[in-house]
Every structure is written in C-alpha cells, then in structure tokens.
Write an enzyme that holds these catalytic residues in place. Sequence first.
Site, PDB file in Angstrom:
ATOM      1  N   HIS A   1      41.586  28.490  31.931  1.00  0.00           N
ATOM      2  CA  HIS A   1      40.771  28.279  30.948  1.00  0.00           C
ATOM      3  C   HIS A   1      41.330  28.473  28.898  1.00  0.00           C
ATOM      4  O   HIS A   1      42.173  29.098  28.832  1.00  0.00           O
ATOM      5  CB  HIS A   1      39.429  29.440  30.759  1.00  0.00           C
ATOM      6  CG  HIS A   1      38.446  29.027  31.827  1.00  0.00           C
ATOM      7  ND1 HIS A   1      37.854  29.539  32.965  1.00  0.00           N
ATOM      8  CD2 HIS A   1      37.808  27.501  32.016  1.00  0.00           C
ATOM      9  CE1 HIS A   1      37.320  29.278  33.967  1.00  0.00           C
ATOM     10  NE2 HIS A   1      37.539  27.796  33.561  1.00  0.00           N
TER      11      HIS A   1
ATOM     12  N   CYS B   1      35.066  36.342  29.781  1.00  0.00           N
ATOM     13  CA  CYS B   1      35.100  35.341  30.267  1.00  0.00           C
ATOM     14  C   CYS B   1      33.233  35.896  31.582  1.00  0.00           C
ATOM     15  O   CYS B   1      32.044  35.342  31.042  1.00  0.00           O
ATOM     16  CB  CYS B   1      35.012  35.239  32.228  1.00  0.00           C
ATOM     17  SG  CYS B   1      36.605  34.603  31.389  1.00  0.00           S
TER      18      CYS B   1
HETATM   19  N1  ARG Z   1      36.591  33.015  39.465  1.00  0.00           N
HETATM   20  C1  ARG Z   1      36.876  32.165  38.744  1.00  0.00           C
HETATM   21  C2  ARG Z   1      37.578  31.004  37.623  1.00  0.00           C
HETATM   22  O1  ARG Z   1      38.220  30.502  38.584  1.00  0.00           O
HETATM   23  C3  ARG Z   1      37.115  32.972  36.946  1.00  0.00           C
HETATM   24  C4  ARG Z   1      36.419  32.332  35.575  1.00  0.00           C
HETATM   25  C5  ARG Z   1      36.985  33.041  34.414  1.00  0.00           C
HETATM   26  N2  ARG Z   1      35.901  32.494  32.888  1.00  0.00           N
HETATM   27  C6  ARG Z   1      36.538  32.212  31.962  1.00  0.00           C
HETATM   28  N3  ARG Z   1      36.113  31.885  30.982  1.00  0.00           N
HETATM   29  N4  ARG Z   1      38.312  32.115  32.478  1.00  0.00           N
HETATM   30  O2  ARG Z   1      36.623  30.271  37.641  1.00  0.00           O
END
Ligand code: ARG
Length: 291
Positions: free
Chosen positions: A178, A274
Amino acid sequence: MQRHARRRHFLMCPPLHFDVIYAMNPWMNVGVPVDRGRALAQWTTLVETYRRYGHQVDLLDPVPGLVDMVFAANGATVVDGKVLGARFASPYRQGEAEFHNAWHRAHHSAYALPGTSLTTAVAEPGAVNEGEGDFAILADRILAGYGFRTSREAHQELATLAGSQVVSLQLVDPRFYHLDVALAVLDDLAEHIAYYPPAFSPASQRTLQRLYPDAVIATEPDAVLLGLNGVSDGLHVFVPAGAGHLIEELGRAGYETIPIDLSELAKSGGSIKCCTQEIRPAPRRDPQRTS
Ligand code: ARG
C-alpha cells in the site's frame, strides 16, 4: 522550519476481532498467533494519544469475522467532505466497505461545515480502491498508489470526485503493498512528505524526486519497521516505535515525534496510519490550529 499542528478528525475501529487467518501481504503468517488483548491495548494507547493531542476520534463498531477491520484507513477516502467508498481487492475484506459507508451516511452532516452543501453522501466506487491505504491527500494534489491493490481507474474516480490532480505512483515491492507503508504525508498544506524510494518504480521515484526535492528519505530498516505508516498533524508525527533513523530525520525537519508501538498489528502488515481514517471536512484549507 516552523511547523504547525491542525486539529484532525479520525475514524478508527477497535481490534476486537483482529486475527491473521489468511495471508495477503508478506507480513501475514497464519502460523503466528496474535494476542488480541495486546493488540487492543496498543491500539487504545494510540487513540488516547491522539485525543491527548487534541484530535477528535470517532469509533466504528467492529464486526465479527472481519479480522482486518481495525485498518480503518482502507474503508473509505474523505476529501473536502466528499466520501469515496472503498472496493477491496480481496474478498476477505470486501464486507468492510458497507459498514464504513453506513457510518459515513449516518454522520455525514456532522462534518459538513456550515454553509457547505454536500450533495452525495458516499460515492460508490466502480474500480478497486483500498481507501487511504493507497491515497495520500495533499493541498494541491493527491498521490495515489497502484501495483498491488488499488487500480489506476480508481485514481481517476477520486480525481473526478475531489476535483484534484492525482499523481499515480507505481509500487513494486510486495512488502510495501500500500502507498501508506511506503510514503507518509508530514505536512499536507505545505506538501512535505517522507518516503522509501525503492518501494517505487524508477519512473515513480523520478516523479517523487521532482515534486518533493525536500522530502525526508527513509531507509530500508525504517520502512521494514513500517516507520512510514505514521500520521502527522503538521507538527506532531505519531510514528511507529523503533524507526530510529526516520525519527531522527523528522526531528531535524522540525517535527515532534511521538513513537507508538503497534507491533501486534504489524503481524497483519499494518500500523498507525492503517488504523486511522482521516475525515477531511470542506474546505480542505482549514485555518484552525491546535498549537
Ligand atoms: N492485513 C491488511 C491487508 O493486507 C493490512 C492493511 C493495512 N492497511 C493499510 N492502510 N496499509 O489488507
């Protein structure tokens, strides 16, 4: 450089049902047990810290079975009081979006500033977007990640909704799946950022270098500690504990750093940003300051 804090409004979701029962990023390992009590305690410290610094935190009710719902940044994107709903890439997380949309519909008038007219409460997305996980909102432009989750078509959808220029950036390292684990907004009004260059394609690195020559550059150890997954109010940077080099650089750049340990949530590949969805009322250039 003199930095200024601005009071923020956040939406967060307690990790009451947090777990790692599937793996969709390299941080997730279903064989490693999670300590939900510890996750909740760490997350609660983050909420209390935000509130102590004057920020408003609203809470979204967690839903049994939606184990990643604590990562509220992915659930929607709010720019100038306009909400773009999320459309998750993975079926495991798709169910979260409707709960975010319902919250925004119910609370929308609460963050429409007097005198502003908000016509659509929540814009339904056509293309895959994982909210602020891949969208970084700055005063004059939005930076948008693609490569692992959010699609480029979604960048265009947000550009149209927000009436902003969107700069698409390609993510190339699966550990930084991300945008918000590869790049942090430090000052949204002055447009100051921190990022880890190798997380981006060579062309996107050139774009970032051209647009933000004064950016704070994170090292690989900083990035691996999810150090870039911080939240800044313009002065105070709530930053994942342990990202030593980055914390030093932020201090040099005039920020006050507040390290927070979210190591239990890091087992799912997420940290401070996150967990934090920012609700940005209209107009975006809000002169209120907390200090
Ligand atoms: N386990 C989650 C996923 O893979 C973690 C998300 C983390 N969120 C973020 N905004 N990077 O989607």
